[in-house]
Design a protein around this motif. Structure first.
Motif, PDB file in Angstrom:
ATOM      1  N   GLN A 181       0.822  -1.210   0.000  1.00  0.00           N
ATOM      2  CA  GLN A 181       0.000   0.000   0.000  1.00  0.00           C
ATOM      3  C   GLN A 181       0.857   1.262   0.000  1.00  0.00           C
ATOM      4  OE1 GLN A 181       0.302  -2.060   2.531  1.00  0.00           O
ATOM      5  NE2 GLN A 181       0.721  -0.917   4.411  1.00  0.00           N
ATOM      6  N   GLN A 184       2.079   3.192  -3.561  1.00  0.00           N
ATOM      7  CA  GLN A 184       1.325   4.235  -4.246  1.00  0.00           C
ATOM      8  C   GLN A 184       1.846   5.616  -3.884  1.00  0.00           C
ATOM      9  OE1 GLN A 184      -1.365   3.013  -6.388  1.00  0.00           O
ATOM     10  NE2 GLN A 184      -0.748   4.976  -7.266  1.00  0.00           N
ATOM     11  N   GLY A 185       2.466   5.750  -2.714  1.00  0.00           N
ATOM     12  CA  GLY A 185       3.052   7.029  -2.340  1.00  0.00           C
ATOM     13  C   GLY A 185       4.464   7.211  -2.865  1.00  0.00           C
ATOM     14  N   SER A 188       3.752   6.500  -9.146  1.00  0.00           N
ATOM     15  CA  SER A 188       2.486   7.110  -9.543  1.00  0.00           C
ATOM     16  C   SER A 188       1.864   6.301 -10.665  1.00  0.00           C
ATOM     17  CB  SER A 188       2.718   8.560 -10.007  1.00  0.00           C
ATOM     18  OG  SER A 188       3.549   8.599 -11.154  1.00  0.00           O
ATOM     19  N   SER A 240      -3.873  14.914  -6.866  1.00  0.00           N
ATOM     20  CA  SER A 240      -3.361  14.590  -5.527  1.00  0.00           C
ATOM     21  C   SER A 240      -2.398  15.661  -5.027  1.00  0.00           C
ATOM     22  CB  SER A 240      -2.647  13.232  -5.560  1.00  0.00           C
ATOM     23  OG  SER A 240      -3.504  12.208  -5.966  1.00  0.00           O
ATOM     24  N   THR A 280      -6.551   7.315  -4.918  1.00  0.00           N
ATOM     25  CA  THR A 280      -6.593   7.893  -3.582  1.00  0.00           C
ATOM     26  C   THR A 280      -7.922   8.613  -3.376  1.00  0.00           C
ATOM     27  OG1 THR A 280      -5.353   9.246  -1.995  1.00  0.00           O
ATOM     28  CG2 THR A 280      -5.505  10.079  -4.258  1.00  0.00           C
ATOM     29  N   SER A 281      -8.045   9.306  -2.260  1.00  0.00           N
ATOM     30  CA  SER A 281      -9.255  10.057  -1.935  1.00  0.00           C
ATOM     31  C   SER A 281      -8.863  11.295  -1.147  1.00  0.00           C
ATOM     32  CB  SER A 281     -10.214   9.200  -1.098  1.00  0.00           C
ATOM     33  OG  SER A 281      -9.653   8.952   0.188  1.00  0.00           O
ATOM     34  N   ALA A 284      -7.966  10.357   2.445  1.00  0.00           N
ATOM     35  CA  ALA A 284      -6.672   9.685   2.540  1.00  0.00           C
ATOM     36  C   ALA A 284      -5.528  10.684   2.434  1.00  0.00           C
ATOM     37  CB  ALA A 284      -6.550   8.626   1.443  1.00  0.00           C
ATOM     38  N   LEU A 285      -5.638  11.630   1.504  1.00  0.00           N
ATOM     39  CA  LEU A 285      -4.586  12.644   1.352  1.00  0.00           C
ATOM     40  C   LEU A 285      -4.489  13.526   2.593  1.00  0.00           C
ATOM     41  CD1 LEU A 285      -5.241  13.692  -2.349  1.00  0.00           C
ATOM     42  CD2 LEU A 285      -3.225  12.483  -1.497  1.00  0.00           C
ATOM     43  N   GLN A 288      -2.835  11.472   5.357  1.00  0.00           N
ATOM     44  CA  GLN A 288      -1.407  11.284   5.095  1.00  0.00           C
ATOM     45  C   GLN A 288      -0.616  12.546   5.417  1.00  0.00           C
ATOM     46  OE1 GLN A 288      -1.337  10.041   1.011  1.00  0.00           O
ATOM     47  NE2 GLN A 288      -2.428   8.128   1.472  1.00  0.00           N
TER      48      GLN A 288
END
Length: 346
Positions: A181, A184-185, A188, A240, A280-281, A284-285, A288
């Motif tokens: 997971q 993804q950070g 891209s 994002s 993402t959402s 979530a951003l 984070q």
């Protein structure tokens, strides 16, 4: 403008150390020295969801590279990649008149410098890309080396192209790891595990385009290495990145989804659609960013938990502590204590 705030997951810190561990070079004294140079507490290595600042991560990478005299951090079975190798490859590529030629020069210079991994040009329909050919099989090296090398060459191609080269897909020749997971950070676009080769794919037309860098910016790029090729990456034009920038600039107000969409001159549904396409959402951003800011504040200041909670937009300290434990597996007070503990390494 505030500098973006990012942190790196602890599995990446282990990755920087595991090449030396695999060769029996990571003595307790060596580990203590490396972590000490980066200001990372050994206690954090035991906490699965802990994170370190990007500055700490980059400092540790440089310390390990210099100590082992190897830009591949001890992972290669044969010749190490001596410090200066990356700069040599960059210089061989930046004066090419097309990205195609730049990639060919990169592959040729990389092949001269070591024997264990080859850089290949690959095509698939309308896509072209670069792949890693691990001599001895795709499973001959740790997942970390696959991801590390792919990220370095991907980011180098983006820089050579002028910062506007957009990856269409990343392939990894291993099954999704426990920390998948977090990929993804780091990368891209679309991520595909269990593929024949580790590779990054672009539209084929990109390789016909010119290299947009010259000697005037070369030294600045090399001075910024390794942070510019291994640090967190968000395409500045992506939804994002724009959302994260709005949130950071507005903190401690922390605007909601509707306010953020209005600031970006988008409808709420359009913003949600763009974020979903990027995997993402909004929430979530936001979480984070608040997690990263909290970790930086806890490890680099003596600010109270009440003050940090207020700055992060929580109604009270209890709500912040509950969220922080979800993010990291530790209460913030205990996390702060861990990050400052000088613990002996067994």
């Amino acid at each position: 403008m505030r500098q973006p705030v990012f942190t790196a997951p602890i599995f990446a810190v282990h990755g920087l150390l595991d090449g030396a561990r695999g060769k029996g070079l990571a003595t307790p004294e060596w580990l203590a020295d490396m972590l000490g140079r980066a200001g990372i507490s050994a206690s954090l290595l035991e906490l699965e969801e802990s994170r370190v600042t990007v500055e700490q991560f980059n400092t540790l990478l440089i310390a390990v590279k210099d100590s082992l005299n190897d830009e591949c951090l001890g992972y290669l079975h044969g010749r190490p990649l001596r410090p200066g190798s990356f700069a040599l490859m960059v210089r061989s590529a930046f004066s090419a008149n097309s990205l195609e030629l730049a990639l060919r020069r990169l592959a040729e210079s990389f092949a001269l410098l070591q024997d264990d991994v080859a850089l290949l040009r690959v095509t698939e329909g309308a896509l072209s890309g670069i792949a890693l050919d691990m001599r001895g099989g795709s499973d001959a090296y740790a997942d970390f080396l696959h991801a590390h090398l792919l990220r370095v060459f991907w980011r180098l191609l983006v820089w050579l192209h002028g910062g506007r080269l957009v990856p269409q897909r990343f392939d990894f020749s291993f099954a999704p790891p426990p920390h998948a997971q977090n990929y993804q950070g780091i990368f891209s676009g679309t991520l595909c595990f269990g593929q024949p080769r580790t590779a990054v794919w672009f539209d084929s037309d990109a390789f016909k385009q010119p290299v947009r860098r010259d000697r005037d910016v070369l030294q600045s790029f090399l001075r910024a290495t390794p942070g510019n090729v291994v640090g967190p990456y968000l395409n500045e034009r992506s939804a994002s990145a724009r959302v994260r920038m709005v949130l950071q600039r507005a903190s401690p107000e922390w605007p909601d989804l509707a306010s953020t969409a209005q600031h970006l001159h988008m409808s709420v549904s359009a913003l949600q659609r763009h974020l979903a396409s990027e995997g993402t959402s909004f929430q979530a951003l936001k979480d984070q960013l608040r997690r990263d800011v909290a970790i930086v504040r806890l490890t680099s200041s003596d600010a109270s938990l009440v003050a940090i909670a207020a700055d992060l937009g929580f109604s009270d300290s209890t709500a912040f502590q509950r969220a922080f434990k979800v993010w990291t597996g530790s209460a913030p007070g205990a996390y702060r204590a861990r990050s400052r503990t000088k613990q002996a390494l067994a």
